[in-house]
Motif scaffolding. Structure first.
Motif: not given
Length: 280
Positions: A213-241
């Protein structure tokens, strides 16, 4: 013979309950409780309307669903295969065992960015495995499946290292006795082996779930970080900050913290219930 009320109490060699409890609560409060309480106080500044507006957005709900759903799948996957891996390492000898045993701990020490780059290079469309998987319709990189793969990779050691000592201490004589009495492999596994390792397996599952649940570093490389598709919550928190929306970031963090605590509490309660059932 009556006790002498004026006899001095015998001093213990180790600290008593009062002192150790006070130190424990103080340390726990400073390190864990106070920082977590600060998240809730900061999020409370939005008010109920602000919280509902932030947490009720489709983007936040999609990220929470992806994060917790993928973590649950990864933890279940590792609970099954982690038990098999621990069983092989405990019960069998084979060439290169120590080398493979050391590989299990790599996700502990490996920087998460390195893990993300390695997984992306492996599963991308032009990667070693991705070039064969994508023609079959299996897309891993830049897809929710990549999130599950990354979470599975980083959380496997928690199950293996938790179950391994319990399997090592399990009595082989019980398995031999079950076989002597005519029990098949399935009966031996379900009635003899699993009950002895079940509490440790649940603990490993909970640790793997919390880590995923708390993983961030490895996921953002492989997920693509597409909103509503492959964007995880820790990344969304970083975006808000990065957008200087500190209240919104803490609101999402508080929601994530609450969901994690409730799920882990349910797992611990179930674990306590299974222990009581075994002792009856």
């Amino acid at each position: 013979m009556p006790l002498n009320p004026f006899k001095p109490k015998q001093r213990r060699a180790i600290p008593g309950f009062g002192l150790t409890l006070g130190i424990t609560l103080s340390y726990l409060s400073l390190i864990v409780l106070i920082p977590l309480a600060g998240v809730y106080f900061k999020a409370a500044g939005l008010g109920w309307d602000g919280l509902l507006h932030t947490l009720g957005s489709a983007r936040v709900l999609a990220s929470l669903k992806l994060t917790f759903g993928s973590a649950l799948i990864a933890a279940l996957f590792n609970a099954f295969f982690g038990l098999l891996v621990a069983w092989v390492f405990v019960r069998y000898q084979f060439p290169g065992k120590r080398l493979f045993d050391a590989f299990i701990d790599l996700p502990f020490a490996l920087p998460t960015a390195v893990a993300g780059i390695a997984l992306t290079a492996l599963y991308a469309g032009n990667g070693w495995l991705g070039q064969y998987l994508e023609p079959l319709g299996i897309q891993v990189a830049y897809h929710p499946l990549g999130v599950v793969v990354a979470m599975t990779f980083i959380s496997l050691p928690f199950v293996v290292r938790t179950v391994e000592p319990v399997l090592a201490e399990a009595e082989k004589e019980l398995e031999e006795a079950a076989a002597t009495l005519g029990a098949g492999r399935w009966i031996t596994v379900t009635r003899v082996i699993l009950p002895s390792v079940w509490p440790a397996l649940l603990t490993g599952f909970a640790l793997a779930f919390a880590r995923a649940v708390g993983e961030y570093g490895s996921i953002i490389f492989i997920a693509g970080n597409i909103p509503m598709v492959s964007e995880i919550t820790p990344l969304l928190i970083i975006i808000k900050l990065e957008e200087f929306d500190y209240a919104g970031a803490t609101a999402i963090a508080a929601a994530m913290l609450t969901l994690s605590f409730l799920l882990l509490l349910l797992i611990n309660l179930f674990q306590a219930w299974t222990r009581r059932s075994r002792n009856r």
